[in-house]
Every structure is written in C-alpha cells, then in structure tokens.
Design an enzyme around this catalytic site. Structure first.
Site, PDB file in Angstrom:
ATOM      1  N   HIS A 175      69.295 -59.239 -13.901  1.00 20.57           N
ATOM      2  CA  HIS A 175      68.101 -60.018 -13.560  1.00 20.57           C
ATOM      3  C   HIS A 175      68.277 -60.636 -12.185  1.00 20.57           C
ATOM      4  O   HIS A 175      69.148 -61.488 -11.977  1.00 20.57           O
ATOM      5  CB  HIS A 175      67.853 -61.104 -14.602  1.00 20.57           C
ATOM      6  CG  HIS A 175      66.657 -61.949 -14.288  1.00 20.57           C
ATOM      7  ND1 HIS A 175      65.386 -61.434 -14.208  1.00 20.57           N
ATOM      8  CD2 HIS A 175      66.548 -63.277 -13.996  1.00 20.57           C
ATOM      9  CE1 HIS A 175      64.532 -62.394 -13.899  1.00 20.57           C
ATOM     10  NE2 HIS A 175      65.217 -63.523 -13.763  1.00 20.57           N
ATOM     11  N   ASP A 177      66.581 -62.832  -9.336  1.00 24.43           N
ATOM     12  CA  ASP A 177      65.508 -63.746  -8.946  1.00 24.43           C
ATOM     13  C   ASP A 177      65.269 -63.646  -7.445  1.00 24.43           C
ATOM     14  O   ASP A 177      66.195 -63.885  -6.653  1.00 24.43           O
ATOM     15  CB  ASP A 177      65.895 -65.190  -9.271  1.00 24.43           C
ATOM     16  CG  ASP A 177      65.929 -65.458 -10.767  1.00 24.43           C
ATOM     17  OD1 ASP A 177      64.896 -65.258 -11.415  1.00 24.43           O
ATOM     18  OD2 ASP A 177      66.996 -65.872 -11.267  1.00 24.43           O
ATOM     19  N   ASP A 289      62.498 -63.659 -18.261  1.00 27.72           N
ATOM     20  CA  ASP A 289      62.776 -64.989 -17.711  1.00 27.72           C
ATOM     21  C   ASP A 289      61.568 -65.889 -17.472  1.00 27.72           C
ATOM     22  O   ASP A 289      61.765 -67.079 -17.246  1.00 27.72           O
ATOM     23  CB  ASP A 289      63.575 -64.857 -16.407  1.00 27.72           C
ATOM     24  CG  ASP A 289      64.390 -66.112 -16.100  1.00 27.72           C
ATOM     25  OD1 ASP A 289      64.718 -66.844 -17.045  1.00 27.72           O
ATOM     26  OD2 ASP A 289      64.719 -66.342 -14.927  1.00 27.72           O
ATOM     27  N   ASP A 426      71.952 -62.718 -15.121  1.00 27.46           N
ATOM     28  CA  ASP A 426      71.513 -62.927 -13.740  1.00 27.46           C
ATOM     29  C   ASP A 426      72.513 -62.328 -12.751  1.00 27.46           C
ATOM     30  O   ASP A 426      73.705 -62.637 -12.793  1.00 27.46           O
ATOM     31  CB  ASP A 426      71.367 -64.418 -13.457  1.00 27.46           C
ATOM     32  CG  ASP A 426      70.203 -65.039 -14.197  1.00 27.46           C
ATOM     33  OD1 ASP A 426      69.500 -64.310 -14.918  1.00 27.46           O
ATOM     34  OD2 ASP A 426      70.006 -66.265 -14.073  1.00 27.46           O
ATOM     35  N   HIS A 569      58.711 -66.317 -10.836  1.00 27.94           N
ATOM     36  CA  HIS A 569      58.771 -67.402 -11.819  1.00 27.94           C
ATOM     37  C   HIS A 569      59.704 -68.550 -11.443  1.00 27.94           C
ATOM     38  O   HIS A 569      59.889 -69.469 -12.257  1.00 27.94           O
ATOM     39  CB  HIS A 569      59.156 -66.835 -13.193  1.00 27.94           C
ATOM     40  CG  HIS A 569      60.466 -66.093 -13.202  1.00 27.94           C
ATOM     41  ND1 HIS A 569      60.522 -64.717 -13.109  1.00 27.94           N
ATOM     42  CD2 HIS A 569      61.739 -66.515 -13.280  1.00 27.94           C
ATOM     43  CE1 HIS A 569      61.788 -64.337 -13.142  1.00 27.94           C
ATOM     44  NE2 HIS A 569      62.538 -65.410 -13.240  1.00 27.94           N
TER      45      HIS A 569
END
Length: 1079
Positions: A175, A177, A289, A426, A569
């Site tokens: 994941h 971000d 998420d 993450d 997000h």
C-alpha cells in the site's frame, strides 16, 4: 408617456427654482455691507426683522420639502404603472420602500413532467441487508472475543473440506500512500521506485509469483523514469497475469469528503493512462485504507465496467456481525435502484487491519509468525513476542499445519470454500530481501500443503481477480453475477471505528481550508475542460485547427493530475503531516495552468475576489463581455457561467473607485451595488466591492450588540419558521486518548461560544443584496439575502470566516436550532451524488453520530425541509430533533496515535460558505420519503450547483487602444433539461501523443432524481424535463456531431456507435459517458 415627461420636467424645474431662490436669499443675508458694518450692535428692531427673515426661510424650506415630496410621489406613481426612474436607470426604490430591479418579473416557467417525479416515490425491493437496520439492531458493545479481540471464537470440523478442498489465494500487495508522513516525491524516491524496480526482477524469477498494484500516480512516475527494457518487462508481467492493476485510479480516493466529479476524474485519469501505455482494463476494485466506505464508490466502479471490489475499514461491530452471519461477501446495491442494475460484488475483510498479522486468520499472534519480513535480525518484529521462523524441511509440516488452521478458521466466515489472504502492508517489498523472504518461505509452505492430499487444501499466490474468478467459478455464475444465497446490501459504512469508542469522524472537518480550496479548484478545472473542448471543436469547425494552441492540453493534464492526487485518502482528509500538506498546496499551483484556458494574460489592477456574489442572465456555459467604466480608464471583464443553464446571479469584483458604471457589450447599463471592503471590524480599506448594479447607493450601520439568526420567513408563506443559529465549542477528553487529525473524542457535549466583549455588527442594505456581518473574536459571520429573482434570491447566503489559531484543543461548531419536527432522522449527502438517511442513536457516543457532509444536509417534517448546502466538505450531525450541527474547524495539539505523529496546529483563516434553503411541502404532498431513500428538489439541486460553480469574473488585459476583440460566446443551442447535469466535457488524449488532444471528447451526464413534493418557486429560468431524453446533435451551436458512441464511465469500454441524430435516454440517478466527435 408625454404626460409623464411633462410632470417630471415641471417638477424638476420647480425644484431648481426653489433651490436657486434659497441660494440668493442666503447670499444676501451673508453679504449685505450695511449689516456687516453694524457689527454685533444689533438694534432690537433689526433683531426682530432678522427673526422674521429666519421664519420666512423656515417656511420656504418647508414648502420646498413639500414640493420635493410631491415630485417623488409623482415619480413613484408613474413607476408603479411601469415608469422608469428619474435618472433613467435601475434599480430604484418604489413607494413601499422596496427596490425595483431591471429583471423583476422575468417570465419563467417550471414544467416538470409527472413521470419525472415518480422515481422518488416508486416502490423498491427490500435488500437482505439494509445498513440502517443493522445500526438499529446492533448493541455496539465490545466484549473480549479471545484471540480475535473484536470478534468471537471460530471452530470447525476437520472433515469439512474432504469433499471440496479449500482454495487459498495469497495476494502480495504494497500500500503506497501518495503523500502522508512523507511527500509524494519523497515516498517515491525513498521507497516506491525500489518496490517497482524489485518487482520487475523478482516476479520474473518464478511464474508462480503474483502481485497487485493500485496507485497509478506512482506507477506512471516510475514508468516515465524506467528504461525501455524495464517497461517491456513490466508489460510482460501484467499481460502474463503475474501483476494485476487493481482499481486503477490515480489514487485510492477518500470516500467521505471527495466529490463525485473528482472521484470520476481521478478514475478516468488512471484508466486513460493504463489504456494509453499498457492497453489494459482493471477488473477489480481494491480499497484497504479509506476511513469508511461510501455507496457511491461501487456505483462508479460498476459504471466503469469493473465486476468486483474489496473494502476494509469498517466499524469493528459491523464486521463482527457480518462475520457471524457469513455476510462478508454481498451484492452492494444502490438504495435508490428499482431493480438490480447497480449490483456490485463486494468482499469485506473481516479483521482489524490489512497488515499481515490481521489477514491470515483470527489470531494475530500466529499470523505475525508468517510475516517473514519480521524474521529475527530485521528492523521490525512481532509485538506478540513470538517471531517468524524460516521454513526448512524440519519445520515445514508443523508450520504448514499451524497456518492452515488459521486459513480454515477465516474461511468459516465466508460462504464459499475459496479464501483470500492479503500479504502486505504500507510500502512493503521495497528491499529485494523481503521479496525473497516472503515468496521463498510461502512457496515452501504451499508446496508442502499441495503435496499432501490429506490436508485438503490448494494454496497459491494469486491476484485479486484470480480470487474473485474462483469464487464465481465455484458458485457457477458469470463474473460480477450474484452467487446463489449471497445477500443484497444497501447503505454505506460511515462512521468508522477501529477500536473502543475511537470514531474516525474528526477528519470530516480536519484542515477545512484545503477542503474548501479543493472544491474551488474542481470547479475551475471543470470549467477549463468544458471551454477547452468547445474551443478546439470550434477551431476545427472554422478550419483553424492548426492555429489553435493545442499545447495548452498538457496544462489541463497537469491540472487533472493535481486534482486527482488531492483526492488521496490522506490529502483531502487533512490527515497528512504539515510539510506534506504544504507540498499538496504547492502542487495545486499548477492549476493556475487551467486559468490559461480562461485568459492568457495576468489581470490588471481590477481583480476578481473569491467571494460569491448578481449580473444579467448569462446563458449556459457562456462568456459574457462587459465594460467597466471607472470614469477613465475603461476596464474589460469576461464572465464565464460554468453551469449548463441560465442563471441570474451576483458577481463580485474589487474596484478602487466608487465611480463605476457597467455596460454589456451592446451598451446596456447593468445594475451595480457598491459595498465597502473592510480591513477590520470597523475600518474600511481602499478597495470597493462592486456587485454588478447601476445606482451607487448603500446604507451602513455599525452596531455593538449580540447578533444571531432567529427565524426565517418566506415572502409567500405567512408561517414563520424558527431557525436559531448558535456557535458551540467542543474540547477534547482529558484522558490519554484525545482528538487528533483522524479521531473526534470530545470531552462531552458542546458548550456555547462566549467572548467578553459584544461583537461588532455591521448592517448593509442595498438594491441587490442586504447583509448583516457580526465580528466575533474567532470568527466573522456574514448573512446575506439577495434581492434578485431566481435561485440566488430563494436561499440565505452564509459565510463564516473562522480563525482559531490561538486556541488549544478546541473545535468550533455552528448549530441550527429549529422548530421542525425531524425526530431522530436527518439526511446527509454521499459525495455530492446521492442522499443518505441517518439516525441519531443515543446508544452510540456523541462522536459516532457525526457523518461526512460533502455538499448538503437537511432535516424535515411533514411541512418543511431545511437544507444546509455547503461549498466545502465538513462533519455534520443532528443531535436533537430540529437541529443541524456542523464542525467548522479543529485545532488539536496532539497526535491521536494513528501513525501521523502530529496534531492539527497549522490552521488557516478559512471561509466556510453555506446556503440555507427553506422549502415548504405542497398541501397534497406532506411526506414522500421512504426510510431508506430521499432526494433533493429541483430548487435544491440548482442551489447546490450555483454555490459550487460560481460565475467566474475574468479581467481582460487592456491594450493600448481600442476595445478588445471579444464577444459573447454561448455554445449551447438550448438549455439542458433541468434534471440533467453536465458532469464534464473532457477532451480525450491522443493515443500517439498523450500530451495532445485527440479529435474526440467525452460527454459525461448525470440525471438528477427529483423530489417534486415542494411548492414551486421562480427559478429565474425556464425549467423543463424530458423523461431523461436528450438530442446530443441538437445540443451544440455551430458544431456538427460526427460520432456518438456510448462508453463506460472511464472510456475504456466502447458500445456500438449510435446514429448521430439519436435521442439518448438516461434513467434517474444514472451517470453515463459518451464519446463525441465534434467539428
């Protein structure tokens, strides 16, 4: 007409004679030499004469006052019979004191077909699971569930898989971000590029290895820096099925604060990039998420032709309930769907997180032992103090059996004997070592399991679509179809709590400045998209294709990607570190590029303000050209109406003189109201705010008193509705756990806002608007009413400028207290797309009753509906009957232990903008809403559109001489039906050069669903509906339609081209995309 002129001329002459006589008389009194020589020694006889003269003057003044009053009354009488003002200009006051405007009484009509009203009141099949019912059912207690703390003990019989082995798909993922604790670029440099570089090498080492990737913003950046060999290797992995792109959006979008325009736009940007560079189409959605999940997302994915989706962050009590009823996989249906057309197959992850300890099964202590990055000697370990073991021949049997036990227990929560096991976290797999640790050890476990038939399991690495396909195959249904016995669900998954009473409802408001900025930028981007598409099409039509600067297209692409990035997000949510937030703000500066589409030169000293504010009726999507006379020099303005229908509205510009006159390009004078600009509560600044009027009149009153809105009374309604506006303050609890960027953990009920000194209150009254401005220590509230017919004049404009930078652990809220009998029910929108009924539950903590409000919320009873429209996403609730409460800003000094490591201390002075709309239900329709659906009225839809898409005032750089060669540009032949919204008109990129436009344009339309149960109002334009029908070929002026082709929402799947004269039809709530070729 002749008599009117005679009366006016005679009256004027009498007035002039009277004034001149007064002047002569005063002049004689002041300059008579005889009187001067006598000095101060006045005889009594002369004093008596002087008194007589003064009395004569007083009598003469009284006579003149009567003459002036007579003239005024005459003019007013003439006005009441259709006469013009003495000056020949409008507006002016009528005899009753109200203002007369040039657009009063504009003939308009509202013609909504009865068939277009049936959707709101139609019957719908009840789903198996309705989330409102689930909330009513659950206790929301939190008993200790054993190893699965938030769940329960799972048991099984060893022979359950004897006849049908368990299929296990372990899905490695990382994941990433696009900004959170580090900036987007820093993450890419430090981690993401290494993940993708290693992926190319490590997946190629064994064809059994699989991986999934989601964020195209990162993937595209890597692609641009990769050499041809890496690109080809990556393409081979994707086409060979080892790497799957899931969802394929520019980011994994937030689902609470994001507007559906931006959600669609970032999805299109990602999908168009994939189509152009890789030629692939995503099949499955992956959202692990976002902090709660909206029902809008499955609809958008369904319209983009995805067949399945996965969600993760759901309230732990709901997960437990769904697990106990084996409803973790379901068909997610829109609550308003009359059939099953919107059904989307959805998988809900059952446990606390998407990390490895919480994905293999219910016991994190065991699952952590199978996260081989945590092997002894690494930088991270298992909090449960039992480390993983490298898989060798001596322990493989015991390890495989231990892991299989977790797999079996997890599979008991689902209806099929196919199991999904995500393997990642993450920014995982950034080191080559981790790829080896995970893949080599797991492959040994799989090999052992698969070679022992008595274990009745088939385990392998897989992609998300591999898993979904196995589920469909096992159930004997086609992809995306409903397996027998699987439930249908309607509703959404807000608010999210991950443990105890820790509700993630603070981020609905966190950093409201950036939430407001996002909405403004989206509107500007949409306007630039529409204008660019029309400009290119008109250039082609005129044979000037080669002369139009298509290089501007790259600016649009940059703007799309910047807006898309901010939907992440951790961006629009306000949950990134301070330096990352600054970086997002810097990146959005590229959106000034979209202004190049509007005007190619910087503005002169005259500049538009971001304040909302009337001009003439401007046709749909048009440029309107104006002259502003500052009594030399002349300034020029271009007005752009980004809404697809006519509007009569206020536009504000700043000027540096009170001597202003505004003319249209054909010489008509426009009404203008001048209003002072204020540098403080009682100090004027040098600039003047000009609202487009002709009479330069305003009244100003400064008061020092307490001011609050008390009630609303509509002109046509004798009933007065109590609407009190209160300001409230929340603190945070004194315990260890406190409010932060994510969490709202108040210290109890809100307390009234108090300040020692009374506020300064300023009252302004004029022809186009009247307002009251109250200055408090931490906010300034402006309540404005527009005196124009149409949408703007039917609601109250409220702007609250909030500044809490000197506060500590405080949250400022605005509360509306009314006598509307709304009970425990209120309504909030989901992403500006649909309305979701809510209930206030006393069994839940206060913070659990707050919900996202991206564009509006309302309360209602059998007589009235009160809607609060908002220009920025904020958190909202209704804590008692008749109330709406909105959190406007939050300043929090500490982290809330969700990984950010910071509080919210970078507050900015922020304008929160609202429209308050009171509607009365018609006598024949006291309440139409079901318990699960509700829809805005046509007036409410228009109010929201006008608030979020303001007319843009674009100054034109003056040339040395002459009038700029500009004229009105109205591209639509006629206005769209008033239940059709133009979401976008987007130029599609060229396949040969992604930085240039192709000859094709994407037309994206949304048909609005209407609640017709309210009394009709004068909208200021002609409103008709056509049962969702539209002739696209008759839509655009001076353009030929050469292609009309239905498309999936993100333009990756094509339908059969239609005849160019085809009338298309949209169902209520439907969003559809079409590929056009305009020339």
């Amino acid at each position: 007409m002749k008599l009117r002129k005679q009366v006016t001329v005679c009256g004027g002459a009498i007035f002039c004679v009277a004034v001149f006589s007064l002047y002569l008389m005063l002049d004689r009194v002041q300059h008579d030499p005889a009187r001067r020589q006598s000095g101060g020694n006045f005889p009594r006889s002369q004093i008596s004469v002087l008194q007589n003269r003064i009395e004569q003057l007083e009598q003469l003044l009284e006579e003149n006052h009567q003459i002036i009053s007579h003239i005024k009354d005459s003019v007013m009488e003439l006005t009441d019979t259709g006469a013009v003002s003495p000056s020949g200009h409008l507006p002016f006051r009528s005899a009753n004191g109200s203002w007369v405007l040039p657009f009063d009484g504009r003939p308009t009509f509202l013609a909504v077909k009865p068939q277009d009203c049936q959707f709101a009141v139609g019957n719908r099949d009840q789903p198996d699971v309705q989330m409102l019912d689930v909330y009513s059912l659950l206790k929301f207690d939190n008993p200790d569930g054993g190893v699965w703390k938030q769940g329960f003990d799972i048991t099984y019989e060893p022979n359950e898989w004897d006849n049908e082995p368990l299929q296990v798909f372990v899905v490695p993922h990382s994941h990433n971000d696009p900004g959170w604790v580090k900036t987007f670029d820093k993450y890419f440099t430090d981690q993401t590029q290494h993940i993708l570089n290693n992926m190319v090498v490590k997946l190629a080492e064994d064809p059994r290895r699989k991986f999934i990737w989601s964020e195209i913003s990162f993937f595209s950046k890597w692609w641009e820096t990769a050499d041809v060999h890496k690109q080809e290797a990556m393409r081979k992995l994707i086409l060979g099925g080892q790497l799957e792109i899931v969802t394929g959006g520019w980011v994994m979008t937030d689902e609470a604060n994001a507007h559906y325009f931006a959600m669609i736009d970032q999805l299109i940007e990602g999908h168009q990039w994939l189509e152009s560079n890789l030629g692939i189409t995503p099949r499955s959605g992956w959202a692990v998420d976002p902090f709660g999940h909206s029902a809008t997302m499955p609809y958008l994915l369904k319209r983009a032709n995805l067949t399945s989706m996965l969600i993760q962050r759901i309230h732990y009590s709901i997960k437990k309930h769904f697990a106990s009823t084996r409803n973790l996989e379901f068909m997610w249906r829109q609550a308003w769907d009359m059939g099953s057309n919107t059904d989307m197959f959805c998988h809900m992850m059952p446990f606390y997180s998407y990390d490895v300890p919480h994905t293999c099964g219910p016991d994190p202590k065991i699952c952590c032992q199978f996260d081989f990055k945590r092997l002894p000697g690494g930088r991270i370990n298992c909090p449960w103090k039992v480390p993983p073991k490298t898989i060798v021949e001596a322990n493989v049997a015991e390890r495989a059996q231990l892991l299989l036990d977790q797999y079996r227990k997890k599979s008991k929560l689902y209806r099929s004997k196919v199991l999904l096991v995500p393997l990642g976290d993450d920014f995982r797999y950034d080191k080559a070592l981790e790829w080896d640790q995970q893949y080599i050890n797991y492959q040994k476990l799989f090999d052992y399991m698969n070679s022992h038939p008595e274990m009745h399991v088939q385990a392998q690495f897989g992609t998300l679509t591999d898993y979904f396909n196995a589920v469909y195959k096992t159930n004997g249904v086609a992809q995306g179809s409903r397996p027998a016995g699987y439930p249908v669900l309607s509703g959404d998954f807000f608010a999210y709590a991950d443990r105890e009473d820790h509700y993630w409802t603070g981020y609905f408001t966190s950093r409201p400045f950036y939430k407001s900025m996002d909405r403004i930028i989206e509107s500007h981007l949409r306007g630039a998209e529409i204008l660019y598409s029309l400009a290119v099409a008109n250039a082609r039509h005129a044979g000037m294709e080669g002369r139009y600067p298509v290089s501007d297209y790259s600016l649009l692409v940059d703007a799309r990607r910047s807006v898309g990035l901010f939907q992440h997000h951790d961006a629009i949510t306000g949950t990134a570190k301070e330096n990352v937030v600054i970086d997002y703000g810097t990146k959005t500066k590229v959106l000034s590029a979209s202004s190049c589409i509007f005007h190619p030169a910087p503005p002169p000293p005259l500049s538009p303000t971001p304040t909302p504010t009337p001009t003439p009726s401007c046709a749909h999507n048009c440029f309107f050209f104006f002259f502003l006379f500052f009594f030399l020099p002349i300034r020029y303005l271009v007005m752009f109406n980004p809404v697809e229908r006519e509007r009569l509205c206020a536009v504000t510009v700043l000027v540096n003189t009170v001597r202003v006159r505004v003319l249209t390009e054909d010489g008509q004078t426009l009404p203008v109201q001048l209003s002072a600009q204020w540098s403080s509560a009682s100090q004027m600044s040098a600039e003047v705010e000009a609202l487009i009027s002709s009479l330069i009149v305003f009244f100003l009153l400064l008061l020092a008193l307490r001011f609050h809105l008390q009630s609303i009374k509509r002109k046509d309604d004798p009933q007065e509705v109590k609407v009190q506006m209160q300001f409230m303050v929340y603190g945070t609890r004194p315990s260890k756990d406190k409010s932060g960027a994510y969490l709202f953990l108040p210290d109890g009920k809100a307390k009234p806002y108090h300040q020692k000194e009374p506020p300064v209150v300023r009252v302004v009254e004029g022809p186009l608007f009247s307002e009251v401005v109250a200055h408090y220590q931490h906010f300034q509230q402006t309540i404005r009413i527009y005196n124009v017919p149409g949408v703007d004049g039917l609601s109250i404009d409220i702007t609250t400028m909030v500044d809490i930078r000197d506060q500590t652990n405080k949250e400022l809220a605005i509360r509306l207290v009314t006598d509307i009998q709304s009970g425990e029910v209120f309504y909030t929108d989901l992403n500006g797309f649909q309305m979701q009924p809510r209930r206030h539950y006393l069994k839940l903590p206060l913070q659990a009753n707050f919900y996202p409000m991206p564009s509006q919320a309302y309360i209602q009873d059998g007589n009235y509906r009160l809607t609060l429209h908002t220009a920025q996403a904020l958190g909202v609730s209704s804590l008692e009957s008749g109330q709406l409460e909105v959190i406007m800003d939050r300043r929090l000094m500490q982290d809330d232990n969700r990984g950010l490591g910071q509080g919210l201390k970078d507050n900015k002075k922020t304008a929160n903008r609202f429209r308050l709309l009171l509607e009365r239900r018609s006598a024949s329709n006291k309440m139409t809403d079901s318990a699960t659906t509700s829809f805005p009225s046509v007036l409410s839809h228009m109010t929201n559109a006008m608030l979020n898409h303001e007319v843009l005032a674009l100054p034109v750089l003056p040339k040395r001489r002459g009038i700029p060669p500009l004229q009105t540009f109205a591209p639509l032949k006629s206005i769209l039906p008033c239940d059709l919204h133009l979401v976008n008109l987007r130029s599609i990129q060229s396949q040969q050069d992604p930085q240039s436009p192709s000859p094709y344009t994407a037309l994206i339309l949304h048909r609005l669903a209407l609640d017709c149960g309210f009394e009709a109002q004068n909208l200021g334009f002609n409103c008709t509906t056509t049962q969702g029908q539209l002739s696209v070929s008759a839509l655009f002026k001076n353009l030929d339609l050469q292609l009309l082709q239905p498309m999936s929402l993100t333009l990756m799947h094509s339908g059969t081209p239609l005849a160019n004269n085809t009338t298309i039809t949209l169902d209520p709530m439907e969003i559809s995309a079409f590929k056009l070729k305009l020339r």
